[in-house]
Design a protein around this motif. Structure first.
Motif, short mmCIF file in Angstrom:
data_model
loop_
_atom_site.label_atom_id
_atom_site.label_comp_id
_atom_site.label_asym_id
_atom_site.label_seq_id
_atom_site.Cartn_x
_atom_site.Cartn_y
_atom_site.Cartn_z
N LYS A 18 33.87 8.89 63.32
CA LYS A 18 33.50 9.35 64.66
C LYS A 18 32.14 8.77 65.04
O LYS A 18 31.20 8.78 64.26
N GLY A 19 32.04 8.23 66.26
CA GLY A 19 30.79 7.67 66.74
C GLY A 19 30.49 6.26 66.28
O GLY A 19 29.40 5.74 66.55
N SER A 20 31.44 5.62 65.60
CA SER A 20 31.21 4.26 65.12
C SER A 20 31.09 3.27 66.27
O SER A 20 31.65 3.47 67.35
N VAL A 21 30.38 2.18 66.03
CA VAL A 21 30.31 1.09 66.99
C VAL A 21 31.59 0.29 67.02
O VAL A 21 31.80 -0.54 67.92
N LEU A 22 32.47 0.52 66.04
CA LEU A 22 33.73 -0.21 65.94
C LEU A 22 34.88 0.59 66.52
O LEU A 22 34.82 1.82 66.60
N LYS A 23 35.95 -0.12 66.87
CA LYS A 23 37.20 0.50 67.26
C LYS A 23 38.19 0.38 66.10
O LYS A 23 38.13 -0.57 65.32
N ALA A 50 36.64 4.16 50.89
CA ALA A 50 36.98 5.08 51.97
C ALA A 50 35.83 6.04 52.26
O ALA A 50 35.51 6.32 53.42
N GLN A 51 35.20 6.55 51.20
CA GLN A 51 34.06 7.44 51.38
C GLN A 51 32.92 6.72 52.11
O GLN A 51 32.32 7.27 53.04
N PHE A 52 32.62 5.50 51.71
CA PHE A 52 31.58 4.74 52.39
C PHE A 52 31.93 4.55 53.87
O PHE A 52 31.07 4.64 54.75
N ALA A 53 33.21 4.28 54.14
CA ALA A 53 33.63 3.93 55.50
C ALA A 53 33.53 5.10 56.47
O ALA A 53 33.36 4.89 57.67
N VAL A 54 33.63 6.33 55.98
CA VAL A 54 33.68 7.47 56.90
C VAL A 54 32.47 8.38 56.81
O VAL A 54 32.35 9.32 57.61
N ALA A 73 28.67 3.22 56.29
CA ALA A 73 29.18 1.99 56.88
C ALA A 73 29.74 2.31 58.26
O ALA A 73 29.98 3.47 58.60
N ASP A 74 29.98 1.27 59.05
CA ASP A 74 30.54 1.44 60.39
C ASP A 74 32.05 1.57 60.36
O ASP A 74 32.67 1.91 61.38
N ASP A 83 41.90 15.39 54.54
CA ASP A 83 40.57 15.62 53.99
C ASP A 83 39.57 14.54 54.39
O ASP A 83 38.37 14.70 54.16
N LEU A 84 40.05 13.44 54.98
CA LEU A 84 39.15 12.32 55.26
C LEU A 84 38.07 12.70 56.25
O LEU A 84 36.98 12.14 56.22
N GLY A 85 38.35 13.63 57.16
CA GLY A 85 37.30 14.07 58.09
C GLY A 85 37.76 14.07 59.52
O GLY A 85 38.59 13.25 59.94
N ALA A 86 37.20 14.99 60.30
CA ALA A 86 37.56 15.09 61.72
C ALA A 86 36.99 13.90 62.48
O ALA A 86 35.88 13.44 62.23
N GLY A 87 37.77 13.41 63.41
CA GLY A 87 37.30 12.34 64.27
C GLY A 87 37.49 10.95 63.72
O GLY A 87 37.23 9.96 64.41
N VAL A 88 37.93 10.83 62.48
CA VAL A 88 38.17 9.51 61.90
C VAL A 88 39.43 8.91 62.52
O VAL A 88 40.45 9.58 62.68
N GLN A 89 39.34 7.64 62.88
CA GLN A 89 40.47 6.93 63.47
C GLN A 89 40.86 5.76 62.57
O GLN A 89 40.02 5.19 61.87
N SER A 90 42.15 5.41 62.60
CA SER A 90 42.62 4.32 61.75
C SER A 90 43.75 3.57 62.42
O SER A 90 44.37 4.07 63.38
N ALA A 91 44.02 2.37 61.92
CA ALA A 91 45.13 1.56 62.42
C ALA A 91 45.62 0.67 61.29
O ALA A 91 44.81 0.14 60.51
#
Length: 261
Positions: free
Chosen positions: A114-119, A180-184, A188-189, A202-210
């Motif tokens: 959530k809030g990352s500069v990336l999509k 994965a922990q670093f990424a969210v 890391a972004d 469990d990964l966290g609220a607001g996390v997006q993936s594709a």
């Protein structure tokens, strides 16, 4: 030239990572499990215990590190690898009970907090733009030297022509669960991780993936095998992973059998 290595502390996600061999309990076999199964394996072990009354212990880590530990005599009775080549090599060396069986095919996903500069862009076009416009600070993958998902992440980045440009920004996890922990977690972004972990609540609220197109990298054919000294409980768990209830659990975390999804 190896990617830049950054040493970061792992926190959260509740993932047990195998840095050394613990003192195992004597009454439950120990299964070495690739860390892309961090969440699915919890359900598999609990369901196995509920259905059979038998218990196994699990240690999570990178497939390459486990293969080295098995060669050094680690007391595992079963190995669930994220890349079948490691199992087949161990079998050729006479360290396993046969060549085992394929239990899943894994997929790779981009994940952003959530809030990352990336999509969360499965084409990685936005990642390429972020490299060009200076938005990207750090990007997480598992270490390609011993983690299959890290190697496949490298292959996907090479396919898109981003590998050389992104190497100075890489944060390398010891395994894909750590990546994965670093990424969210704000370290890391975003990152390229196992799809099974991206699906975990469990990964966290607001996390997006594709999902990343599977044709951008070599297949993640995941094979399990019994070690030579495997006892009856480990053998029962090996059989159980191939049953319909176990396959249903794996499917919920994005795993399929090769050729079935």
């Amino acid at each position: 030239m190896n990617p830049t290595r950054r040493h970061l502390l792992l926190g959260g996600l509740g993932l047990g990572l195998a840095a050394a061999w613990p003192a195992w309990a004597q009454d439950a076999p120990v299964i070495a499990v690739a860390s892309d199964l961090s969440f699915a394996i919890r359900e598999l072990v609990d369901r196995f215990a509920a259905d059979t009354g038998q218990q196994v212990q699990v240690t999570l880590g990178s497939t390459g590190n486990f293969a080295r530990q098995i060669r050094a005599g680690a007391p595992f009775q079963m190995f669930m690898a994220a890349d079948e080549s490691f199992v087949l090599d161990l079998a050729a060396e006479g360290l396993t009970d046969g060549q085992g069986a394929l239990y899943a095919e894994g997929r790779l996903s981009i994940v952003v907090p959530k809030g990352s500069v990336l999509k969360a862009d499965g084409t990685l076009h936005d990642l390429g733009r972020a490299l060009g416009d200076g938005r990207l600070n750090r990007f997480a993958i598992a270490n390609p030297e011993h983690a299959p998902y890290g190697k496949r992440a490298q292959e996907a980045l090479e396919h898109t022509g981003l590998w050389e440009a992104i190497k100075p920004s890489l944060v390398l996890g010891e395994n894909v669960a750590q990546a994965a922990q670093f990424a969210v977690s704000g370290n890391a972004d975003g990152g390229l991780i196992a799809h099974s972990l991206a699906l975990a609540p469990d990964l966290g609220a607001g996390v997006q993936s594709a999902l990343i197109p599977s044709e951008w990298h070599n297949p993640l054919l995941q094979r399990m095998v019994l070690l030579r000294d495997a006892g009856p409980v480990a053998r029962a768990f090996y059989t159980y992973v191939q049953t319909a209830p176990a396959r249903d659990i794996l499917a919920r975390y994005g795993f399929s059998l090769p050729g079935q999804g």
